[in-house]
Design a protein around this motif. Sequence first.
Motif, PDB file in Angstrom:
ATOM      1  N   LYS A   1      -1.856  17.292 -20.634  1.00 37.80           N
ATOM      2  CA  LYS A   1      -2.220  16.355 -19.464  1.00 37.80           C
ATOM      3  C   LYS A   1      -1.079  16.057 -18.901  1.00 37.80           C
ATOM      4  O   LYS A   1      -1.095  15.472 -17.539  1.00 37.80           O
ATOM      5  CB  LYS A   1      -2.701  15.003 -20.398  1.00 37.80           C
ATOM      6  N   LYS A   2       0.203  15.893 -19.464  1.00 34.58           N
ATOM      7  CA  LYS A   2       1.505  15.509 -18.627  1.00 34.58           C
ATOM      8  C   LYS A   2       1.579  16.552 -17.566  1.00 34.58           C
ATOM      9  O   LYS A   2       2.046  16.103 -16.494  1.00 34.58           O
ATOM     10  CB  LYS A   2       2.572  15.481 -19.766  1.00 34.58           C
ATOM     11  N   LEU A   3       1.517  17.940 -17.858  1.00 34.42           N
ATOM     12  CA  LEU A   3       1.573  18.741 -16.749  1.00 34.42           C
ATOM     13  C   LEU A   3       0.443  18.568 -15.589  1.00 34.42           C
ATOM     14  O   LEU A   3       0.796  18.850 -14.526  1.00 34.42           O
ATOM     15  CB  LEU A   3       1.451  20.248 -17.471  1.00 34.42           C
ATOM     16  N   ALA A   4      -0.630  18.092 -16.057  1.00 39.67           N
ATOM     17  CA  ALA A   4      -1.640  17.895 -14.982  1.00 39.67           C
ATOM     18  C   ALA A   4      -1.227  16.712 -13.989  1.00 39.67           C
ATOM     19  O   ALA A   4      -1.429  16.555 -12.825  1.00 39.67           O
ATOM     20  CB  ALA A   4      -2.893  17.786 -15.713  1.00 39.67           C
ATOM     21  N   GLN A   5      -0.630  15.791 -14.647  1.00 38.40           N
ATOM     22  CA  GLN A   5      -0.164  14.446 -14.003  1.00 38.40           C
ATOM     23  C   GLN A   5       0.901  14.770 -13.123  1.00 38.40           C
ATOM     24  O   GLN A   5       1.009  14.548 -11.956  1.00 38.40           O
ATOM     25  CB  GLN A   5       0.394  13.353 -15.121  1.00 38.40           C
ATOM     26  N   ARG A   6       1.829  15.731 -13.636  1.00 37.08           N
ATOM     27  CA  ARG A   6       3.017  16.031 -12.810  1.00 37.08           C
ATOM     28  C   ARG A   6       2.392  17.070 -11.550  1.00 37.08           C
ATOM     29  O   ARG A   6       2.874  16.486 -10.362  1.00 37.08           O
ATOM     30  CB  ARG A   6       3.979  16.859 -13.429  1.00 37.08           C
ATOM     31  N   ASP A   7       1.473  17.761 -11.691  1.00 39.32           N
ATOM     32  CA  ASP A   7       1.045  18.373 -10.620  1.00 39.32           C
ATOM     33  C   ASP A   7       0.274  17.636  -9.437  1.00 39.32           C
ATOM     34  O   ASP A   7       0.520  17.784  -8.370  1.00 39.32           O
ATOM     35  CB  ASP A   7       0.162  19.416 -11.255  1.00 39.32           C
ATOM     36  N   ALA A   8      -0.382  16.712  -9.913  1.00 33.70           N
ATOM     37  CA  ALA A   8      -1.008  15.818  -8.956  1.00 33.70           C
ATOM     38  C   ALA A   8      -0.137  14.893  -8.199  1.00 33.70           C
ATOM     39  O   ALA A   8      -0.242  14.732  -6.942  1.00 33.70           O
ATOM     40  CB  ALA A   8      -2.181  14.937  -9.618  1.00 33.70           C
ATOM     41  N   ALA A   9       0.904  14.737  -8.968  1.00 36.92           N
ATOM     42  CA  ALA A   9       2.033  13.670  -8.321  1.00 36.92           C
ATOM     43  C   ALA A   9       2.798  14.622  -7.204  1.00 36.92           C
ATOM     44  O   ALA A   9       2.828  14.144  -5.914  1.00 36.92           O
ATOM     45  CB  ALA A   9       2.876  13.204  -9.455  1.00 36.92           C
ATOM     46  N   GLU A  10       3.105  15.981  -7.829  1.00 40.05           N
ATOM     47  CA  GLU A  10       3.834  16.712  -6.610  1.00 40.05           C
ATOM     48  C   GLU A  10       3.073  17.188  -5.404  1.00 40.05           C
ATOM     49  O   GLU A  10       3.420  17.012  -4.245  1.00 40.05           O
ATOM     50  CB  GLU A  10       4.254  18.123  -7.342  1.00 40.05           C
ATOM     51  N   ALA A  11       1.649  17.422  -5.541  1.00 40.90           N
ATOM     52  CA  ALA A  11       0.809  17.497  -4.635  1.00 40.90           C
ATOM     53  C   ALA A  11       0.825  16.365  -3.772  1.00 40.90           C
ATOM     54  O   ALA A  11       0.601  16.387  -2.394  1.00 40.90           O
ATOM     55  CB  ALA A  11      -0.571  17.926  -4.941  1.00 40.90           C
ATOM     56  N   SER A  12       0.643  14.964  -4.154  1.00 37.85           N
ATOM     57  CA  SER A  12       0.685  13.941  -3.430  1.00 37.85           C
ATOM     58  C   SER A  12       2.016  13.818  -2.413  1.00 37.85           C
ATOM     59  O   SER A  12       1.924  13.532  -1.555  1.00 37.85           O
ATOM     60  CB  SER A  12       0.386  12.629  -4.318  1.00 37.85           C
ATOM     61  N   LEU A  13       3.227  13.864  -3.136  1.00 40.15           N
ATOM     62  CA  LEU A  13       4.341  13.850  -2.523  1.00 40.15           C
ATOM     63  C   LEU A  13       4.340  14.884  -1.497  1.00 40.15           C
ATOM     64  O   LEU A  13       4.926  14.823  -0.295  1.00 40.15           O
ATOM     65  CB  LEU A  13       5.678  13.982  -3.351  1.00 40.15           C
ATOM     66  N   GLY A  14       4.036  16.282  -1.577  1.00 44.95           N
ATOM     67  CA  GLY A  14       4.022  17.249  -0.672  1.00 44.95           C
ATOM     68  C   GLY A  14       3.488  16.959   0.565  1.00 44.95           C
ATOM     69  O   GLY A  14       3.740  17.427   1.582  1.00 44.95           O
ATOM     70  N   LEU A  15       2.090  16.305   0.252  1.00 48.45           N
ATOM     71  CA  LEU A  15       1.367  16.013   1.437  1.00 48.45           C
ATOM     72  C   LEU A  15       1.946  14.634   2.175  1.00 48.45           C
ATOM     73  O   LEU A  15       2.086  14.727   3.600  1.00 48.45           O
ATOM     74  CB  LEU A  15       0.000  15.620   1.108  1.00 48.45           C
ATOM     75  N   PHE A  16       2.091  13.458   1.734  1.00 48.75           N
ATOM     76  CA  PHE A  16       2.310  12.214   2.303  1.00 48.75           C
ATOM     77  C   PHE A  16       3.751  12.227   2.656  1.00 48.75           C
ATOM     78  O   PHE A  16       4.039  11.794   3.733  1.00 48.75           O
ATOM     79  CB  PHE A  16       1.861  11.182   1.360  1.00 48.75           C
ATOM     80  N   ALA A  17       4.561  12.721   1.931  1.00 54.71           N
ATOM     81  CA  ALA A  17       5.938  12.501   2.199  1.00 54.71           C
ATOM     82  C   ALA A  17       6.627  13.970   2.767  1.00 54.71           C
ATOM     83  O   ALA A  17       7.835  13.862   3.245  1.00 54.71           O
ATOM     84  CB  ALA A  17       6.889  12.260   0.726  1.00 54.71           C
ATOM     85  N   GLY A  18       5.810  14.953   2.803  1.00 53.87           N
ATOM     86  CA  GLY A  18       6.197  16.229   3.258  1.00 53.87           C
ATOM     87  C   GLY A  18       5.674  16.551   4.563  1.00 53.87           C
ATOM     88  O   GLY A  18       6.193  16.426   5.564  1.00 53.87           O
ATOM     89  N   LEU A  19       4.110  17.082   4.638  1.00 53.64           N
ATOM     90  CA  LEU A  19       3.639  17.349   5.625  1.00 53.64           C
ATOM     91  C   LEU A  19       3.315  16.477   6.819  1.00 53.64           C
ATOM     92  O   LEU A  19       3.477  16.617   7.757  1.00 53.64           O
ATOM     93  CB  LEU A  19       2.283  18.065   5.224  1.00 53.64           C
ATOM     94  N   TRP A  20       2.965  15.050   6.273  1.00 52.93           N
ATOM     95  CA  TRP A  20       2.915  13.976   7.233  1.00 52.93           C
ATOM     96  C   TRP A  20       4.148  13.766   8.042  1.00 52.93           C
ATOM     97  O   TRP A  20       4.029  12.991   9.037  1.00 52.93           O
ATOM     98  CB  TRP A  20       2.209  12.736   6.666  1.00 52.93           C
ATOM     99  N   SER A  21       5.263  14.003   7.150  1.00 56.66           N
ATOM    100  CA  SER A  21       6.433  13.320   7.789  1.00 56.66           C
ATOM    101  C   SER A  21       6.808  14.410   8.944  1.00 56.66           C
ATOM    102  O   SER A  21       7.542  14.315   9.925  1.00 56.66           O
ATOM    103  CB  SER A  21       7.717  13.519   6.674  1.00 56.66           C
ATOM    104  N   GLN A  22       6.627  15.706   8.608  1.00 59.99           N
ATOM    105  CA  GLN A  22       7.003  16.741   9.555  1.00 59.99           C
ATOM    106  C   GLN A  22       5.884  16.706  10.870  1.00 59.99           C
ATOM    107  O   GLN A  22       6.361  17.046  12.145  1.00 59.99           O
ATOM    108  CB  GLN A  22       6.596  18.258   9.032  1.00 59.99           C
ATOM    109  N   GLN A  23       4.768  16.150  10.571  1.00 60.93           N
ATOM    110  CA  GLN A  23       3.642  15.948  11.549  1.00 60.93           C
ATOM    111  C   GLN A  23       4.329  14.757  12.644  1.00 60.93           C
ATOM    112  O   GLN A  23       3.958  15.021  13.847  1.00 60.93           O
ATOM    113  CB  GLN A  23       2.325  15.614  11.154  1.00 60.93           C
ATOM    114  N   LEU A  24       4.900  13.765  12.042  1.00 57.91           N
ATOM    115  CA  LEU A  24       5.437  12.918  12.747  1.00 57.91           C
ATOM    116  C   LEU A  24       6.597  13.333  13.546  1.00 57.91           C
ATOM    117  O   LEU A  24       6.694  12.745  14.874  1.00 57.91           O
ATOM    118  CB  LEU A  24       6.112  11.719  11.627  1.00 57.91           C
ATOM    119  N   VAL A  25       7.327  13.955  13.086  1.00 57.97           N
ATOM    120  CA  VAL A  25       8.661  14.858  13.924  1.00 57.97           C
ATOM    121  C   VAL A  25       7.934  15.621  15.042  1.00 57.97           C
ATOM    122  O   VAL A  25       8.439  15.476  16.165  1.00 57.97           O
ATOM    123  CB  VAL A  25       9.561  15.811  12.945  1.00 57.97           C
ATOM    124  N   ASP A  26       6.990  16.469  14.735  1.00 53.43           N
ATOM    125  CA  ASP A  26       6.244  17.035  15.854  1.00 53.43           C
ATOM    126  C   ASP A  26       5.651  16.111  16.969  1.00 53.43           C
ATOM    127  O   ASP A  26       5.994  16.400  18.293  1.00 53.43           O
ATOM    128  CB  ASP A  26       5.245  17.990  15.276  1.00 53.43           C
TER     129      ASP A  26
END
Length: 243
Positions: free
Chosen positions: A90-115
């Motif tokens: 369960k802890k690994l599953a939690q981390r995976d979902a958290a990392e996916a969230s950060l990758g999208l909202f703090a990563g991809l959306w941030s780059q989209q704003l730069v573009d």
Amino acid sequence: LKHFVANRRSAVLMTMARERSDQGSISLLQEFVQSSRKSVQAPPPHRRVLQWNFDSRTDPVTAYIEFRATVAFSLDGVPHHVLGAWKRAKKLAQRDAAEASLGLFAGLWSQQLVDLKKGHVMHKKSLPSEVCGRSVLDTFDQALPLFVDSPFFVLRRKGGSHQAVLHVQVMTVAHAFIGRPCVTEKGAKEDVARRLLWYLQVPGFTDEFEVDIHRDALDIPMPPPGWENPDLNCSEDERGWKT
């Protein structure tokens, strides 16, 4: 684009991640979500910033029990659910979902704003000057930004109402947007299409809905069964969906 990245919170978050390597992805996600709140009032003590739900299954090959986490949180008053991958704890599953969230909202959306700031074209063609009085479905494909691909609707019947889920690829990440129950199938499709265009802040749809920031005090309900699966077939019960 989404205003929760407009004030460089994502850049701050990535700096935090580099400087505080001992902090896990779950804690970073919680800080990111807390920083996105519009309301100046803190949520009630019993209100969890991150709400977790788990599915389990037995791997048919290894016979190990696996877990998949869904994390729910509110960004600027808009509820989100992020589904992780199957993991053996369960802890690994939690981390995976958290990392996916950060990758999208703090990563991809941030780059989209730069573009966007660099002046990159966001739409396939010019939007019509008048969207009022026309069916949103008539201009839907034209209104979608270039980074949104492969939209299709899945419909659910329950009693005498229809509800639509709109599946799209946003920056290559699978998304599912859920509308409200409507009297007709067309109405259900139009409702969820407007919600997507509002969420993306497409010109002409920025005032379609108003966020209720007081909902931050409430728990976020889980979406209906099968929301993440675009391949479910139609049936008459509440799990029934069709394209």
